[in-house]
Every structure is written in C-alpha cells, then in structure tokens.
Write an enzyme that holds these catalytic residues in place. Structure first.
Site, PDB file in Angstrom:
ATOM      1  N   ASP A  67       0.925  -1.126   0.031  1.00  0.00           N
ATOM      2  CA  ASP A  67      -0.012   0.017  -0.120  1.00  0.00           C
ATOM      3  C   ASP A  67       0.812   1.271  -0.164  1.00  0.00           C
ATOM      4  O   ASP A  67       0.389   2.198  -0.123  1.00  0.00           O
ATOM      5  CB  ASP A  67      -1.050   0.030   1.094  1.00  0.00           C
ATOM      6  CG  ASP A  67      -0.277  -0.204   2.567  1.00  0.00           C
ATOM      7  OD1 ASP A  67       0.791  -0.790   2.479  1.00  0.00           O
ATOM      8  OD2 ASP A  67      -0.862   0.475   3.590  1.00  0.00           O
ATOM      9  N   HIS A  68       2.261   1.052  -0.083  1.00  0.00           N
ATOM     10  CA  HIS A  68       3.061   2.214  -0.135  1.00  0.00           C
ATOM     11  C   HIS A  68       3.950   2.094  -1.334  1.00  0.00           C
ATOM     12  O   HIS A  68       4.694   3.291  -1.564  1.00  0.00           O
ATOM     13  CB  HIS A  68       3.896   2.280   1.229  1.00  0.00           C
ATOM     14  CG  HIS A  68       3.263   2.531   2.312  1.00  0.00           C
ATOM     15  ND1 HIS A  68       3.045   3.846   3.156  1.00  0.00           N
ATOM     16  CD2 HIS A  68       2.390   1.494   3.014  1.00  0.00           C
ATOM     17  CE1 HIS A  68       2.815   3.587   4.073  1.00  0.00           C
ATOM     18  NE2 HIS A  68       2.106   2.468   4.273  1.00  0.00           N
TER      19      HIS A  68
END
Length: 312
Positions: A67-68
């Site tokens: 998610d990064h």
C-alpha cells in the site's frame, strides 16, 4: 511549502481514502515536488490535484508494503510518457530498486529519464544548500523509516535604521552586512554586520513518519517540528492490535506530538474499518488534542513561514 495528501488510507483503498501517498510542493523552488510513498493509483490522485508528475524531483519510500509502493512503476511510466527527462532520485529500503526495475523490465517500459536509487540508512540522506533530509528507523514488521525535512535558518533582519543613524548609507555594503560580515567603510571605520542583525529566522521542519509502533526515538527526532505527519491506523481501543502489527493509535500519535512539542499534528493512514463511520475516530482525536488534523484525500496544508500556516 504545501503538503498534498494524495492517499490517507491504510492497507487497502476505500471509497473516500486511497492508499498512502503524500507530496510536498516547494513554491519557492519553482513548484518542485517531493513524493513520500506511492500506493496504488497515486498517479490518478495527481490528476485531481494541481501537481505535475514532471515536477517530481525526488521520491521517498518509507517501507516496502504494497500500500506504499504498488503505484510507483505506473507513476514512473506516466512521468516518462508526459515527456519528463530530468533525473529522479528515489530513496527507499533495500529491495526497492529490484522491485522497480523488475516491474519496468517485465512491462518493457522505457523511461526517458535516469533514476538514481538511494538505499536508506539512518542519518542525513539528502543535503542541499537550503534543505536537509534525515531518516530514522522505526518499529514495523518490515524495515520502515521516518523522514525529517529541515530548512536552514535564515539570517535575521538587518537593522537599516541603526546603520543609517551611525552614518552608513544604503548600498552594496548592506548585502555584506546582512550576511554578518565585517566591512571597512571609506572613513576607516570597521563595522561588524552581526551586531546589526536580529535573531536568525528559524527554518521550517516537517517530519513524516512511516508505519510504526510507538518508539521513544521519535520524540527527539520530531522535537520542535512545525508539522508532524504521523500514522494513526487505529483508534485507541484497538491498541493491542495496533502494536502487534507495528502500528500506532490516535493516542500514541497525540502523546508523541505533545512530548515533542510539535506545532501541528496531522494524522493519516486511517484503517478502512472506519470507512463507514469515522465519528468515533474523530471525536477521540479532538478530545486528546484539540488542534489535531485528520487528513483526507486531496487535503492541502500550506506551511508559509515559521509560525504561520494555512489550511485548505
């Protein structure tokens, strides 16, 4: 200096919160953009902002959870398709370069611009004439970092009236005196510029923390920062879950902000479990720290000069 919150969710995207991405636009540097994390669909969030991919000069990745970073290959490709040719610096933990290059190779993506990869370590990772960036290792299941962006202090205001009063007329000498230099006048007098300067103007400091359970070292790292952007994945009634998985709660972040005496705390990385109803989350934050801001996607926080800030 503008902070553009492009994605403020945690783990998976929600209807109102995309996954992690934060951009800083430096208005005094021709709109140069630094991007911190690049979750899936970050390039789509750029389309809803005034930011340009071509203006992105550096990308800082806090850690390698999907998610990064999953939006990074696509963003690089689009930056190239839009004609950008200026070099791009990318900072991240070991493994980031391999991930990016494998994705570009697999998709046969050719970039118009060179990438300079930098493996993160603690300490100063970027040192420019007016800006420095330091990194601090955090507490998360994978290697994770916080970043501190600090401007150099500026010389204080020159007391021109005091100089005129002793017979020093305005002119080129004032520029030297403002630098604190010592000059010799035509009449032989020696004037020390530092004696006519106000206190230095403190440079602004912004601290951006990646995913982490609370750690003591963050207090010194964020001490006196004008802005602290910190994850608060869970409300405090989920403390055990938060710490087990290397995350912080609202109370963790608020406690840090108080102990570090930061000017403004901005919470982000909000769990999708609160997507339907954030009232409880927001009420707790307001109770613990009345001026706290809970970032939303596309929220812009403008930090003007030391002690001055504006919200959009």
């Amino acid at each position: 200096m503008e902070l553009h919150f492009l994605g403020t969710g945690a783990g998976v995207p929600a209807k109102k919160r995309n996954v992690s991405a934060l951009a800083i636009r430096f208005l005094g540097r021709n709109g140069t953009v630094w991007l911190f994390d690049c979750g899936e669909a970050t390039q789509h969030q750029f389309l809803h902002s005034p930011l340009s991919l071509a203006a992105v000069e550096a990308i800082f990745i806090t850690h390698l959870h999907g998610d990064h970073i999953l939006g990074l290959p696509g963003l690089l490709s689009s930056r190239s398709f839009q004609g950008a040719e200026t070099p791009l610096d990318i900072y991240g933990p070991i493994g980031l370069e391999a991930f990016v290059m494998q994705a570009l190779e697999t998709t046969k993506t050719k970039l118009r611009f060179p990438i300079r990869f930098h493996v993160l370590t603690e300490g100063c990772i970027r040192n420019e004439e007016k800006l420095t960036v330091d990194a601090l290792a955090l507490d998360h299941p994978v290697e994770s970092y916080a970043f501190r962006i600090k401007e150099q202090d500026k010389p204080g205001t020159l007391d021109a009236e005091a100089l005129k009063a002793i017979g020093v007329p305005p002119g080129p000498l004032y520029a030297q005196l403002k630098k604190g230099e010592t000059v010799k006048l035509a009449d032989g007098r020696i004037i020390n510029g530092s004696a006519f300067l106000d206190e230095p103007i403190r440079g602004r400091t912004v601290v951006i923390a990646g995913d982490t359970a609370p750690i003591k070292a963050m207090e010194a790292f964020a001490s006196g920062a004008d802005v602290l952007v910190h994850e608060a994945t869970f409300a405090s009634n989920k403390k055990d879950d938060a710490h087990l998985y290397g995350h912080s709660t609202i109370s963790d972040a608020c406690r840090l902000a108080k102990r570090a005496a930061v000017g403004q705390l901005i919470l982000t990385h909000v769990s999708s479990r609160y997507a339907r109803n954030e009232n409880e989350y927001r009420e707790e934050a307001a109770t613990l720290l009345p001026n706290v801001i809970i970032a939303e996607d596309l929220f812009v926080f403008e930090l003007e000069k030391a002690g001055r800030k504006k919200r959009d």
